[in-house]
Design an enzyme around this catalytic site. Structure first.
Site, short mmCIF file in Angstrom:
data_model
loop_
_atom_site.label_atom_id
_atom_site.label_comp_id
_atom_site.label_asym_id
_atom_site.label_seq_id
_atom_site.Cartn_x
_atom_site.Cartn_y
_atom_site.Cartn_z
N ASP A 125 -4.44 -51.04 -43.19
CA ASP A 125 -4.95 -51.80 -44.34
C ASP A 125 -6.05 -52.78 -43.95
O ASP A 125 -6.23 -53.12 -42.78
CB ASP A 125 -3.80 -52.55 -45.02
CG ASP A 125 -3.05 -53.48 -44.08
OD1 ASP A 125 -2.95 -53.17 -42.87
OD2 ASP A 125 -2.56 -54.54 -44.53
N GLU A 182 0.10 -53.98 -43.15
CA GLU A 182 0.47 -54.93 -42.09
C GLU A 182 0.12 -56.35 -42.49
O GLU A 182 0.80 -57.30 -42.13
CB GLU A 182 -0.25 -54.56 -40.78
CG GLU A 182 0.24 -55.34 -39.56
CD GLU A 182 -0.39 -56.71 -39.38
OE1 GLU A 182 0.25 -57.60 -38.79
OE2 GLU A 182 -1.53 -56.91 -39.85
N GLU A 183 -0.96 -56.51 -43.28
CA GLU A 183 -1.45 -57.84 -43.63
C GLU A 183 -0.65 -58.49 -44.75
O GLU A 183 -0.83 -59.67 -45.04
CB GLU A 183 -2.92 -57.76 -44.05
CG GLU A 183 -3.88 -57.26 -42.97
CD GLU A 183 -4.11 -58.27 -41.86
OE1 GLU A 183 -3.51 -59.37 -41.91
OE2 GLU A 183 -4.88 -57.96 -40.93
N ARG A 201 1.43 -57.68 -21.28
CA ARG A 201 2.36 -58.56 -20.58
C ARG A 201 3.76 -58.43 -21.16
O ARG A 201 3.95 -58.08 -22.33
CB ARG A 201 1.89 -60.02 -20.64
CG ARG A 201 1.73 -60.56 -22.04
CD ARG A 201 1.04 -61.91 -22.07
NE ARG A 201 1.85 -62.94 -21.44
CZ ARG A 201 1.42 -64.18 -21.21
NH1 ARG A 201 0.19 -64.53 -21.54
NH2 ARG A 201 2.20 -65.07 -20.65
N HIS A 210 -10.41 -61.96 -38.82
CA HIS A 210 -10.35 -62.56 -40.15
C HIS A 210 -11.59 -63.40 -40.47
O HIS A 210 -11.57 -64.23 -41.39
CB HIS A 210 -9.08 -63.40 -40.34
CG HIS A 210 -7.82 -62.60 -40.32
ND1 HIS A 210 -6.71 -62.93 -41.07
CD2 HIS A 210 -7.48 -61.47 -39.64
CE1 HIS A 210 -5.75 -62.03 -40.84
NE2 HIS A 210 -6.20 -61.14 -39.98
#
Length: 388
Positions: free
Chosen positions: A77, A135-136, A175, A359
């Protein structure tokens, strides 16, 4: 061999990414994106199912009859914002922009599909390609639904990457442990008693109550949270009143909480409730908390990372693998129940002044990263196949 296969599709990857960048779609509205993904998979002869309204899950089976399944996830998205870039492939959908790199994520996973389809007879494990919507959409994200799909639950582990515009091209970070924060939001509604601004004793002022509450909330982090735990509680909106001589009868506060500690995340609502109750009593106001769960902290599984580091070293070189700082932003990849890990993929231009953060309306990436992302995922699949 993997490098050569990826090199063969470099121009195709750039074209795909630019198409998705020009045609962004907001969360839960990714219908054209879904259609293009399915068409690409059809051309490769890869079977798939529609999932979670606008998502797609495809499967590439091992010729070795393996019962092991590795999932690779990409979010699809875009954000509800206007692109200000003057690039030739800027968004054609006014008010919608791929400003977080999901256009690159879709492209990379389609590139993985193409490369793996060419070497599927050599695969030691089955591969599941997970194209996830929304996802947003923090309050109602795609992973919350897709995580319970049977095809997803069958994955022995799931891997992902996030392109990162502030990390120089050619570098990557993978990580162990927490890498992105739990990200929740809250609303606080305050009801008092309205009155004349000149006669405050006749009113119960929700602005004073909200100000007192705001100060009390800020003391939570400094006096109630272990200093070794990264913690943020931010009140980001305070609305009350309409004019200069009227004490309003209500106020509305909004904010967010962040931490890498999922136990602390579970405690935030209880702490806020207690503070709100105390301030409400002290100020004679009625206060109500509405706490909205977003994403838990994203914690990279140790075994998943170990495999990933072997793959990443072959792709990026040991000197280009770094331990990038943990991010306070949230990522709904954390909602998947499977063992998992996410790699930060450098996508930043060599010239620092061209690097705009995620963003940002000028966000863009060095498209050289697309091939590196494909190569990492394919190499990870091959490494995992040698381990199981």
């Amino acid at each position: 061999m993997i490098k050569e296969l990826v090199k063969d599709i470099e121009n195709e990857l750039i074209d795909l990414r630019r198409y998705f960048h020009e045609n962004p779609e907001k969360s839960w509205e990714e219908f054209n994106t879904q259609k293009v993904i399915m068409g690409y998979l059809d051309n490769l002869g890869i079977p798939y199912i529609k999932s979670t309204k606008t998502g797609v899950i495809a499967t590439i089976k091992s010729a070795k009859e393996s019962d092991k399944v590795i999932g690779i996830r990409a979010d699809i998205d875009a954000l509800p914002m206007t692109e200000l870039s003057s690039c030739t492939y800027r968004s054609k959908n006014e008010g919608v922009m791929h400003a977080c790199g999901h256009d690159a994520h879709i492209t990379i996973l389609l590139g993985v599909a193409k490369v793996l389809s060419r070497i599927k007879n050599e695969l030691e494990v089955n591969v599941r390609l997970i194209f996830q919507p929304a996802e947003e959409f923090i309050e109602d994200s795609g992973a919350a639904y897709m995580k319970d799909e049977k095809l997803v639950l069958e994955c022995d582990r799931i891997i992902a990457l996030h392109i990162w515009s502030q990390m120089e091209i050619g570098y990557a970070s993978l990580r162990k442990g927490p890498i992105m924060a739990a990200a929740d939001t809250f609303d606080i509604f305050i009801n008092g008693k309205g009155g004349h601004g000149a006669l405050p004793h006749q009113a119960i002022d929700p602005i004073i109550a909200g100000s007192e509450l705001l100060s009390s909330i800020q003391r939570i982090v400094s006096r109630e949270v272990n200093p070794q735990d990264t913690s943020v509680i931010s009140v980001t909106s305070f609305h009350s009143g309409t004019t200069s001589n009227v004490i309003p009868d209500s106020a509305h506060l909004m904010g967010t909480t962040r931490t890498f500690n999922n136990q602390l995340r579970d405690d935030y609502p209880k702490i806020l409730e207690r503070v709100i109750e105390g301030v409400g009593d002290a100020t004679r106001t009625e206060m109500k908390l509405e706490y909205h769960l977003g994403t838990p902290a994203l914690i990279n599984d140790e075994d998943c990372v170990e495999t990933g580091l072997k793959a990443a070293e072959k792709v990026f070189g040991k000197d280009k693998l770094i331990e990038y700082e943990k991010q306070m932003g949230g990522e709904d990849f954390a909602k998947y129940k499977n063992p998992k890990c996410l790699l930060f993929l450098g996508g930043g231009f060599k010239k620092i002044d061209k690097r705009f953060p995620q963003h940002n309306p000028y966000f863009d990436i060095d498209e050289t990263a697309l091939g590196l992302g494909v190569e990492y995922f394919v190499q990870y699949v091959m490494e995992y196949g040698t381990e199981v």
